[in-house]
Design an enzyme around this catalytic site. Structure first.
Site, PDB file in Angstrom:
ATOM      1  N   ASP A  42       0.859  -1.186   0.000  1.00 55.12           N
ATOM      2  CA  ASP A  42       0.000   0.000   0.000  1.00 55.12           C
ATOM      3  C   ASP A  42       0.901   1.244   0.000  1.00 55.12           C
ATOM      4  OD1 ASP A  42      -2.202  -1.632  -0.001  1.00 55.12           O
ATOM      5  OD2 ASP A  42      -2.632  -1.407   2.120  1.00 55.12           O
TER       6      ASP A  42
ATOM      7  N   ASP B 159     -11.154   1.936   3.135  1.00 55.56           N
ATOM      8  CA  ASP B 159     -10.948   0.486   3.090  1.00 55.56           C
ATOM      9  C   ASP B 159     -12.203  -0.257   3.545  1.00 55.56           C
ATOM     10  OD1 ASP B 159      -9.986  -2.127   3.150  1.00 55.56           O
ATOM     11  OD2 ASP B 159      -8.010  -1.507   3.826  1.00 55.56           O
TER      12      ASP B 159
END
Length: 430
Positions: A334, A341
């Site tokens: 990431d 999320d």
């Protein structure tokens, strides 16, 4: 009505044979406080300049919901904040009571915590410095897969149903070298969790309603900087659209994370979890995800991989993240500043990001729905400014992106959906 009591503790001039009821008769050790049955309205003051070596505060008593909080703070006009150097002491056993949303996540084991609130509510803790470190002889020991989880401050909801009014204010938490692999143990700077009750039918669902973390400086911690609310009830949130009633029954409410500074977190910086309308504002994340690389994260075993972002919500409904600054998040799978999320209705507005090695913003996976990124400023974020990672929808509106020549606006191999509207994309030279 019992009159509230003020207790004083001084490592400099205290004595555990004292009664602790005045500055001149202060206790010497925190263990005297651990032994007390604190009552609503009681206060514990630690003398500025005190250093409590190999000590910890593990509290078990609650304040009163009507306003008589228990307070832990500092006293004295001179000196640094009172410091708790736990050094791996304060061991307790953590167990969520069931596996987590990914079977590879560790969900039980020993944890060392400098401050532990186990089924504690209506409490204020402020003006304290905390460390919980170990001196490792070599990198192999530091990176060990079974290294002890450590926390500066840990909180647990289990057998009291909904816990109310927990505030952490002006804490300086640093050098907490826990286990970088165990992302949902009580592991890092401040970590708050909900465990399966012994008898949920009797006590109710373990959850939080009213958590404030403000004005805290968290530095050099592993794994998380500040995380609030990971829950044993995660299966109730395994859908795209999330109903408010689900949170009022199984999740967390009234979560506020503001004016905090997280620097050099080994993983993620700041995350509310399973929360209805959490507010995350005026925070700074600086140089986080420092251990999400092969030098530190070497032996993951069956755990999840090297993934961390800076400031983001997990499985929240209508999270609002605004006026936050994120700089220099380190590259990993990431590595971006912000991330919506698997949540419903996340909104980012008026945030700033710069030189984050994984980019500015990610919308993550199929359960990231109804999310908005609006009126934000990204300057020279790397790898790819935006990461739409298989998400079904996202609105990206009225933002200004300064994009370095050669850096793609959309990170490579991303196939999610974004609606772009009225954004400014300005090319900058290398």
């Amino acid at each position: 009505m019992k009159k509230s009591t003020i207790y004083f503790v001084s490592s400099i001039n205290g004595n555990d044979d004292n009664d602790g009821l005045s500055e001149n008769t202060a206790f010497k050790s925190l263990n005297k406080i651990n032994e007390l049955e604190l009552m609503p309205g009681d206060k514990v003051f630690l003398l500025n300049g005190s250093v409590f070596e190999n000590e910890f505060l593990h509290l078990k008593n609650c304040g009163d919901i009507n306003g008589d909080k228990i307070e832990i703070s500092a006293y004295g006009d001179d000196g640094d904040l009172p410091k708790i150097n736990t050094n791996g002491k304060g061991i307790w056993y953590q167990d969520y009571g069931n596996e987590l949303d990914y079977s590879g996540h560790v969900y039980k084991g020993n944890v060392s915590s400098s401050i532990l609130l186990y089924d504690v509510e209506n409490i204020l803790i402020k003006n304290i410095e905390i460390t919980n470190k170990e001196e490792f002889k070599d990198m192999e020991s530091y990176c060990a897969a079974d290294k002890t989880d450590r926390t500066g401050v840990a909180a647990v909801a289990k057998n009291r149903g909904t816990l109310h009014s927990i505030t952490f204010d002006n804490l300086f938490i640093h050098d907490v070298n826990g286990n970088v692999y165990n992302k949902h143990m009580n592991n890092g700077g401040i970590y708050m969790t909900c465990f399966k009750p012994d008898d949920e039918g009797k006590t109710g669902v373990a959850r939080y309603d009213g958590v404030t973390v403000e004005n805290c400086f968290v530095k050099n911690v592993s794994r998380w900087g500040i995380a609030v609310g990971y829950s044993y009830r995660h299966k109730d949130f395994a859908t795209k659209e999330l109903n408010e009633e689900t949170f009022k029954k199984y999740g967390n409410e009234n979560i506020t994370l503001k004016n905090n500074y997280v620097k050099f977190a080994g993983g993620d910086a700041i995350t509310p979890m399973y929360a209805l309308e959490p507010l995350v504002e005026h925070n700074v994340a600086d140089s986080c995800a420092t251990e999400m690389n092969d030098r530190y994260y070497k032996y993951p075993q069956k755990r999840a991989g090297k993934v961390a972002a800076a400031i983001w919500p997990w499985k929240c409904k209508n999270a609002l993240l605004r006026y936050n600054d994120v700089v220099d998040t380190k590259l990993n799978q990431d590595g971006m500043a912000y991330d919506a999320d698997s949540g419903d209705g996340t909104k980012y507005e008026y945030n700033y990001s710069r030189l984050n090695e994984g980019g500015c913003m990610m919308f993550c996976l199929q359960e990231a729905v109804h999310n908005t990124f609006e009126n934000n400023l990204s300057f020279d974020d790397l790898s790819g400014t935006m990461t739409p990672a298989s998400n079904p929808d996202a609105l990206v509106k009225n933002n200004t992106f300064y994009v370095r020549d050669g850096v793609p606006f959309v990170r490579k191999r991303m196939h999610g959906k974004m609606t772009l509207k009225d954004n400014k994309i300005i090319k900058i030279e290398k």
